[in-house]
Design an enzyme around this catalytic site. Structure first.
Site, mmCIF file in Angstrom:
data_model
loop_
_atom_site.group_PDB
_atom_site.id
_atom_site.type_symbol
_atom_site.label_atom_id
_atom_site.label_comp_id
_atom_site.label_asym_id
_atom_site.label_seq_id
_atom_site.Cartn_x
_atom_site.Cartn_y
_atom_site.Cartn_z
ATOM 1 N N HIS A 224 -66.572 30.118 2.763
ATOM 2 C CA HIS A 224 -66.566 31.610 3.497
ATOM 3 C C HIS A 224 -65.386 32.059 3.041
ATOM 4 C CE1 HIS A 224 -69.623 35.669 3.012
ATOM 5 N NE2 HIS A 224 -68.958 35.466 2.177
ATOM 6 N N GLU B 190 -75.435 30.767 5.692
ATOM 7 C CA GLU B 190 -74.482 30.028 6.541
ATOM 8 C C GLU B 190 -74.485 30.314 8.183
ATOM 9 O OE1 GLU B 190 -72.153 32.672 5.346
ATOM 10 O OE2 GLU B 190 -72.038 32.267 3.085
ATOM 11 N N ARG C 216 -72.021 36.049 -3.102
ATOM 12 C CA ARG C 216 -72.777 36.498 -2.336
ATOM 13 C C ARG C 216 -73.826 35.202 -2.446
ATOM 14 N NH1 ARG C 216 -70.369 38.568 1.135
ATOM 15 N NH2 ARG C 216 -70.549 40.871 2.045
#
Length: 530
Positions: free
Chosen positions: A281, A260, A231
């Site tokens: 990601h 993000e 994360r």
């Protein structure tokens, strides 16, 4: 049940709900916030990934919502507290993408160590160079794994397969678990000090945010390599950039970011740094993982519709997955006990005690207590109670809830006892499983033995000759058929308790006749949901 899907989800993984005639699924991907607020009130469940913000503002419009299903591990985009206060179950898919995330960690780690991305770009540009892309082996490197959970454990095993020395920091695991993975459990300071490579695999919360800071980078070996596929924000990104620019850190590979898509100057500089290998990601982005997480949350929605226990609810106490199948019958038993006693005991209890005796007491029984509490409270409040908000509602009512466990037991290998204490005294009921079937074996101070059925009649009276005959005659005249009967008494010609299972409900008029005929001091019909 109506289900709203708001993000891109594998339709193959959603087959458990798409094929269920009881469930209607609507796909409305990428709805503007205002439109989502307008439609959410029509749905009982929502399935999201990471793009939809399930926040307080949305939940204020979600008047019928029962479940929020996050098709993935993280729940950063879900306000769990706001959902819990409304009794909304939040589920995720903690196992569906763990292999994908572990493999992506190894992919970017190996890609960096062997300069795969740089060599690929060089060759595609028409150059033939080898020397600039000399890499590093993992063999005999010391790799520090921070967080030995579902993903971290898999990464540790894969690193050991490359003959690396693996050390780990995780304050929530035992040395035995670390040994099972063949790794050494050490302090965070030792991971910082001795590792050639550090990879993080923790959730993002108040405890782990900025877990690695500038101070930690100062204590690392020169040329250390950092990996983050967990994360964004676990590693302080400003400190990461400074360590790269100073040369303290030899390189890094990141798949996740605190923002993000990344927009801040710090993140843009970090992503552009020549010593950074970056991906947007992609840890869970495999076809297999996307299908798996969709299957997992779909099955949880079906479990909810079927009234079965939810395995992966993040705001409900739950058993270790390995125990879940073993414990499901006890969850049913404690629900029946709670449902049963709530229809018999006086109102306004001050204290509720769950007592677990026998082998069952070796385990954490909190999920059982919450399950029984929810069943009990559903009869004493207008609010819909479930395992999510049962404890909260009990506290608001001023009811103390206590749990007692003991491996000692007299007559049964496992026994669950529920005791209610209030202004009118104490009421006790106990049950067990007999060949997997729930049985009630004690009520008040009476030993008894019966299987709870949908319709029952409970009464206490003076044990005198002819009483049972009068009861049978009155029920027969009312066309109420008796399925079975269980009698308990403390002594001959003393007080007796009798529980009848009956094929249909008993009218109030019949109850008054029974009370007058046998002088019953207590008589109450009970209905148990089947």
């Amino acid at each position: 049940m109506k289900v709203l899907v708001t993000d891109e989800i594998s339709k193959n993984g959603l087959l458990p709900i798409l094929d269920d005639p009881r469930i209607t699924v609507d796909f409305k991907v990428g709805l503007p916030k205002e439109e989502l607020h307008q439609v959410i009130g029509d749905y009982q469940a929502i399935i999201t990934r990471s793009m939809t913000q399930v926040d307080e503002a949305l939940l204020e419009h979600a008047t019928n919502l029962k479940m929020i299903a996050r098709a993935g591990v993280g729940i950063d985009n879900v306000d769990v507290d706001a959902a819990s206060s409304r009794g909304i179950i939040v589920v995720n898919a903690p196992y569906g993408n763990v292999n994908s995330a572990a493999e992506h960690t190894m992919a970017i780690l190996l890609s960096y160590c062997r300069n795969v991305t740089l060599a690929n770009a060089s060759l595609k540009s028409g150059q033939w160079q080898r020397a600039p892309f000399t890499g590093h082996e993992l063999k005999e490197k010391t790799i520090g794994v921070i967080g030995l959970g579902k993903v971290g454990g898999r990464v540790a095993l894969r690193c050991r397969a490359f003959e690396a020395n693996v050390i780990t920091y995780d304050p929530y695991i035992s040395e035995k678990r670390a040994e099972d993975f063949g790794v050494k459990l050490v302090s965070l300071e030792d991971v910082i000090r001795f590792s050639d490579i550090i990879t993080v695999h923790t959730p993002l919360n108040d405890e782990t945010r900025d877990l690695i800071t500038a101070e930690h980078f100062e204590g690392m070996q020169d040329g250390v390599f950092i990996v983050n596929c967990a994360r964004g924000g676990i590693i302080n990104e400003e400190a990461m950039l400074a360590a790269l620019e100073s040369g303290k850190c030899g390189g890094a590979a990141f798949d996740v970011w605190s923002q993000e898509p990344p927009k801040s100057d710090t993140l843009k500089k970090l992503i552009a740094h020549p010593k950074m290998l970056v991906t947007p990601h992609l840890g869970a982005n495999t076809y297999e993982a996307q299908k798996n997480v969709a299957v997992d949350v779909s099955k949880e929605i079906v479990n909810y519709v079927d009234g079965r226990p939810i395995s992966n609810a993040v705001n409900v106490p739950r058993f270790d997955p390995d125990l879940m199948e073993q414990m499901k019958p006890y969850m049913k038993l404690v629900s029946i006990i709670g449902d049963f006693i709530s229809q018999l005991a006086p109102p306004n209890p001050n204290k509720i005690t769950f007592t677990y005796n026998g082998k069952l007491a070796r385990f954490d029984c909190a999920p059982l207590s919450v399950c029984g509490l929810a069943a009990l409270l559903n009869h004493v409040t207008d609010q819909e109670i479930n395992m999510v908000n049962a404890g909260m509602v009990a506290r608001e009512m001023g009811v103390a809830v206590e749990e007692v466990r003991s491996t000692e037991t007299d007559s049964f290998s496992n026994l669950i006892t529920l005791t209610l204490e209030g202004p009118q005294g104490k009421r006790t009921i106990a049950g067990t499983l007999f060949e997997g079937i729930p049985k009630i074996v004690k009520m008040r101070n009476f030993d008894i033995d019966f299987k709870p059925e949908e319709h029952m009649l409970v009464m206490t009276y003076a044990d005198v000759p002819g009483a049972l005959g009068k009861i049978g005659t009155i029920l027969g005249n009312a066309e109420v058929n008796i399925g079975s009967m269980s009698l308990g008494r403390t002594e001959k010609a003393g007080k007796a308790i009798v529980v009848f299972s009956i094929d249909s409900p008993v009218e109030e008029e019949t109850i008054e006749q029974l009370k007058a005929a046998i002088g019953a001091d207590f008589i109450r019909p009970v209905h148990i949901k089947q």
